[in-house]
Scaffold this active site. Structure first.
Site, PDB file in Angstrom:
ATOM      1  N   GLU A 156      51.681  32.146  46.494  1.00  0.00           N
ATOM      2  CA  GLU A 156      50.730  31.032  46.416  1.00  0.00           C
ATOM      3  C   GLU A 156      51.217  29.846  45.594  1.00  0.00           C
ATOM      4  OE1 GLU A 156      48.120  34.712  46.807  1.00  0.00           O
ATOM      5  OE2 GLU A 156      49.925  34.156  45.742  1.00  0.00           O
ATOM      6  N   ASP A 169      48.571  37.211  46.811  1.00  0.00           N
ATOM      7  CA  ASP A 169      47.823  38.063  45.875  1.00  0.00           C
ATOM      8  C   ASP A 169      47.244  39.312  46.529  1.00  0.00           C
ATOM      9  OD1 ASP A 169      48.339  36.366  43.801  1.00  0.00           O
ATOM     10  OD2 ASP A 169      46.445  35.288  43.931  1.00  0.00           O
ATOM     11  N   ASP A 186      44.465  40.810  47.068  1.00  0.00           N
ATOM     12  CA  ASP A 186      43.018  40.880  47.277  1.00  0.00           C
ATOM     13  C   ASP A 186      42.685  40.271  48.628  1.00  0.00           C
ATOM     14  OD1 ASP A 186      43.414  38.192  46.844  1.00  0.00           O
ATOM     15  OD2 ASP A 186      42.110  38.044  45.094  1.00  0.00           O
ATOM     16  N   GLU A 227      41.384  37.337  49.450  1.00  0.00           N
ATOM     17  CA  GLU A 227      41.865  35.966  49.626  1.00  0.00           C
ATOM     18  C   GLU A 227      43.374  35.932  49.848  1.00  0.00           C
ATOM     19  OE1 GLU A 227      39.979  33.070  49.859  1.00  0.00           O
ATOM     20  OE2 GLU A 227      38.402  34.580  50.010  1.00  0.00           O
ATOM     21  N   TYR A 252      47.097  41.247  37.541  1.00  0.00           N
ATOM     22  CA  TYR A 252      46.275  40.360  38.369  1.00  0.00           C
ATOM     23  C   TYR A 252      44.848  40.278  37.822  1.00  0.00           C
ATOM     24  CZ  TYR A 252      44.576  38.045  42.557  1.00  0.00           C
ATOM     25  OH  TYR A 252      44.038  37.133  43.429  1.00  0.00           O
ATOM     26  N   ARG A 258      41.981  38.964  39.191  1.00  0.00           N
ATOM     27  CA  ARG A 258      40.772  39.038  40.030  1.00  0.00           C
ATOM     28  C   ARG A 258      40.613  40.483  40.478  1.00  0.00           C
ATOM     29  NH1 ARG A 258      42.924  33.974  41.404  1.00  0.00           N
ATOM     30  NH2 ARG A 258      41.480  32.269  40.902  1.00  0.00           N
ATOM     31  N   HIS A 315      41.109  46.933  42.166  1.00  0.00           N
ATOM     32  CA  HIS A 315      42.484  47.026  41.693  1.00  0.00           C
ATOM     33  C   HIS A 315      42.509  47.495  40.243  1.00  0.00           C
ATOM     34  CE1 HIS A 315      43.495  45.031  45.376  1.00  0.00           C
ATOM     35  NE2 HIS A 315      42.744  43.996  45.066  1.00  0.00           N
TER      36      HIS A 315
END
Length: 865
Positions: free
Chosen positions: A7, A82, A84, A86, A295, A297, A342
């Site tokens: 990203e 990432d 997740d 998103e 991470y 989130r 996670h």
């Protein structure tokens, strides 16, 4: 060559260093495309077909082209976004774009890692997988759902509710929570109660003892409700000889909290560091990309086993062995979707603290301490309760205290809470035994009043949203920021206050769309989306169920007349807008009609061009007005006559205009007006006269002899001298500032007036590739970034102290891309030579008529034109 997509540029740079020369790592700059912000981007009649377009700014388009060009020559595409939903969606967008541009390599892999460390990245590269279609479907369902909600409901708001800007599936429910708390506070009626406390001493140690039984009756919180009873109880304690009857000591144990999840990190950072949710996530993103934390989130509370063992080793090194429990601690997650649960947020290295300063370092220290404490020993405490009675046995005092026998995890970290319990008593008590008679030093009876529920802070709002199952922790920061950007709420002393526009919007949604702002409905939608991401439901079926009811309801409301909507809201909000009056008049009584002996005066909610207000049914004969959010002034409307100017005898009136409230006096050419600043709480006639008399002459400047004036200018309160302004902190300072400070402010202003080059930067962030310095500057309209040729305003939600060079370069690039091409200035036409004297001219011979020049083809317009 193998192409890896992540990203952010910072992440790309670090990972390319880990992978070596055979890999090229490019950043997508987040999502590469989105639904176009126009009607028809999601088409329910075509099985919820969705249109996507690449973001329009030049940076994104250039980056997509760079990715496509690199992909054409790559042997393998590795999607390393990432771990997740998103991140999965970004990978899907990139792959779909490359496929449509016929640039997709034959081999495509998806890899995920929870931390940006060399081991985590290289291990992930050895274990590739395919894209998770269930997570992609969950993203598609959530994005389509939010689009249909917003793009269907917002036009209804614009046409039926003046002043409303937008509504969102989660943001509207969060706003409802804030507005409901506001209503609870407004209807709350405080109850009086008293407490009686004796100041006592034993063996030279003082302590407090509360009266818990009086005249043989156990006292509850509200048992003593008046001063007379309190004074009688106080006298009874003063006259009584109290001895210790019971000493009860109980051991207590406290276990550590689990490591941080996204929501608990936001809550603790708000309580301990004063960070907003959005600032917390920005700092956490920086730490993650630097490889300092895992991470950020996540809704998981468990750490990787290797991290647990590293943490236990670090505990042994820093503390004695008793601080490390025999067995590792394991925590269970409450997340409903295992695929999104996670690892918890933790440091990637427990062997050393992270050096540095600033907000990033503060947040890292919080994460480090919380994670380490989660694997430490239980804290051993002791709670002592001492009961004392007088000889009659009718009156009883109680003292409580708590001591820490072994701190355990408390040596590192103690969790914060929004509200402190009355039983949280950590006072130290002296050693007392049955039969002791501590000395009584004094007795006091204190008056108290019950308090309304507190307004939400960011921490408590995030906690409440999570408890209700509304939204997802990773979206809370943006949801809260949207409410602030739309001016539906404001922050005062780190608490949310509902603005008038927010309250009106909430009332509209509660009345006309009650199902869609219901807490259980919104939470159930989250559960259904979790079912999709778990592969147990189809997202199009979810959308069809939603649209089947939502669309007809929206059409029904759209068909209503605005006056009908206002009438319904007038009735729905009657208790708030028109409460019972203390003078006995009808709550809808119009004071202006009563003053002018006009019959039929009655107040109702009205809708105007600039929003809702309270007006009289006798309009236009009666021009009574009151702002929407100010119920029942006893002396009439907020707008109207405030009194007379004692010097001129002219009336002073308060009015509401397009740009807010103002006061005026006089007529015609002599009329005077002054805006009413927001920072004046108790605005009255005295304040009005002071504002109308502005500007105030502070004195003459010692160097020029010209006046220094203090006043309210275009950009707020300031002092002015000879074209230079010095900003003041608030309106009150206009009337308090003296010559010394005024001259100093003017001098400071003069220092920054000499142009861009003469200003000192707040910070030098680094250099561009061309070697130009990138500076953070303090400008007239707020902080901005410059590379010497392009100035980019710093967004309101971006903290200048945590700004990085990479972020600054992105802002400058975006600004440069938006700037229109400069038009070439036309060369000035040559001046004709002055005509000679007519008498001196020789008669010219007649010439043949000149041919008409051929028409020139119009020049092609430039892209900028």
């Amino acid at each position: 060559m193998q192409l890896v997509i992540v990203e952010s540029p910072a992440k790309a740079k670090t990972i390319e260093k880990y992978l070596g020369g055979d890999f090229k790592v490019l950043a997508s700059y987040g999502h590469v495309r989105d639904l176009p912000p126009k009607d028809g981007s999601v088409r329910p009649d075509e099985d919820f077909a969705m249109d996507w377009e690449v973001y329009s700014d030049q940076r994104n388009r250039a980056q997509v082209k760079a990715i496509a060009d690199a992909a054409k020559g790559a042997s393998r595409l590795v999607l390393a976004t990432d771990p997740d939903r998103e991140g999965e969606a970004i990978s899907w967008h990139v792959m779909d774009l490359l496929k449509k541009r016929k640039a997709l390599p034959t081999k495509v892999d998806r890899v995920t890692f929870n931390a940006i460390t060399k081991k985590a990245v290289t291990d992930a590269m050895k274990a590739p997988r395919e894209l998770d279609q269930d997570l992609i479907d969950a993203y598609l369902g959530r994005r389509a759902l939010d689009y249909l909600f917003g793009f269907t409901l917002s036009p209804v708001l614009w046409r039926k509710l003046p002043g409303a800007k937008s509504a969102g599936r989660v943001q509207s429910v969060a706003l409802r929570l804030i507005c409901e708390r506001e209503r609870e506070i407004e209807v709350f009626k405080a109850d009086e109660y008293w407490s009686v406390t004796a100041k006592m001493e034993q063996d030279g140690t003082g302590f407090d003892a509360r009266l818990v039984r009086y005249d043989g009756k156990k006292l509850e919180k509200l048992s003593i409700g008046d001063k007379g009873t309190a004074d009688a109880a106080k006298a009874a304690v003063e006259q009584g000889a109290f001895t210790v009857e019971e000493v009860e000591t109980k051991p207590l144990k406290r276990n550590p909290a689990p490591p941080f999840t996204t929501s608990t990190l936001q809550q603790e950072a708000a309580r301990k560091l004063g960070f907003s949710a959005s600032h917390t996530m920005r700092c956490a993103q920086t730490l993650y990309e630097a490889g300092a934390i895992t991470y950020m989130r996540t809704d998981g509370v468990q750490m990787d086993m290797s991290a647990i063992m590293a943490c236990r080793d670090a505990i042994s090194e820093r503390y004695s062995e008793e601080y490390r429990p025999e067995k590792p601690r394991f925590y269970s997650t409450k997340a409903k979707n295992a695929q999104e649960a996670h690892e918890a947020i933790r440091p990637t290295n427990f062997s050393k603290d992270r050096a540095g300063s600033g907000d990033d370092a503060k947040l890292y220290a919080l994460i480090f301490k919380r994670a380490m404490a989660s694997q430490m020993a239980t804290a051993q405490l002791e709670r002592t309760t001492v009961t004392m009675r007088d000889p009659t046995g009718k009156h009883e005092l109680r003292a409580t205290g708590q001591v820490v026998k072994f701190p355990g995890f408390l040596a590192v970290y103690s969790e914060s809470f929004d509200e402190k319990s009355e039983e949280d008593d950590d006072n130290l008590l002296p050693v007392m035994r049955k039969g002791d008679a501590p000395a009584k030093k004094s007795v006091e009876a204190l008056q108290h009043f019950t308090q309304p529920p507190p307004r939400f802070s960011e921490a408590s709002l995030v906690k409440r949203l999570e408890e209700l199952g509304i939204g997802r922790p990773s979206t809370y920061a943006s949801t809260i920021q949207t409410l602030r950007d739309r001016d539906y709420v404001r922050m005062e002393q780190k608490r949310f206050f509902a603005e008038d526009s927010g309250r009106l919007l909430t009332a509209f949604l509660e009345r006309f769309f009650p199902r869609y702002v219901a807490y259980d409905f919104t939470a159930s939608m989250e559960d259904e989306l979790d079912e999709v991401s778990g592969g147990r439901a189809q997202y199009k079926a979810l959308l069809a169920d939603f649209w089947r009811d939502f669309k007809p309801k929206s059409d029904e409301v759209m068909e209503r007349q605005p006056s009908e909507v206002t009438e319904v809201l007038d009735e729905f909000l009657a208790d708030f807008l028109f409460p019972e009056r203390e003078d006995g008049h009808d709550p809808r009584w119009c004071p202006l009609c009563a003053e002018q002996n006009r019959e039929g005066g009655e107040l109702h909610l009205r809708g105007g061009r600039y929003g809702a207000f309270i007006g009289c049914v006798n309009y236009p004969e009666c021009n009574f007005r009151r702002k929407f959010g100010q119920p029942g002034n006893d002396d009439g409307s907020e707008d109207g006559a405030m009194g007379e100017d004692p010097e001129t005898g002219l009336p002073v009136e308060r009015k509401s205009g397009r740009f807010g409230p103002y006061v005026q006096t006089g007529e015609g050419k002599d009329i005077k007006r002054a805006s009413i600043p927001k920072d004046i709480d108790d605005f009255d006639l005295e304040w009005a006269l002071k504002l109308l008399a502005l500007p105030r002459v502070v004195g003459q400047h010692p160097d020029t002899g010209k006046d220094i004036e203090a006043g309210l200018w275009r950009y707020g309160p300031a002092v002015r001298h000879d074209g230079a302004y010095g900003k003041l902190q608030n309106t009150a300072e206009i009337f308090e500032i003296g010559m010394n400070r005024a001259v100093d402010l003017i001098a400071q202003s003069a220092k920054t007036k000499g142009g861009r080059g003469s200003r000192e930067p707040l910070k030098v962030l680094g250099k561009t590739e061309a070697g130009e310095e990138v500076k953070l500057m303090d400008g007239r309209y707020g902080p901005y970034i410059t590379d010497g040729s392009v100035n980019a305003t710093l967004p309101k939600d971006k903290d200048k102290d945590s700004l990085t060079l990479e972020e600054a370069l992105v802002l400058i690039a975006e600004k440069a891309a938006k700037a229109p091409a400069k038009k070439k200035r036309k060369a000035p036409a040559k001046k004709k030579a002055p005509a000679k004297n007519a008498a001196a001219k020789k008669p010219a011979a007649k010439k043949a008529p000149a041919k008409k020049p051929a028409k020139k083809k119009p020049a092609a317009k430039s892209e900028a034109e």
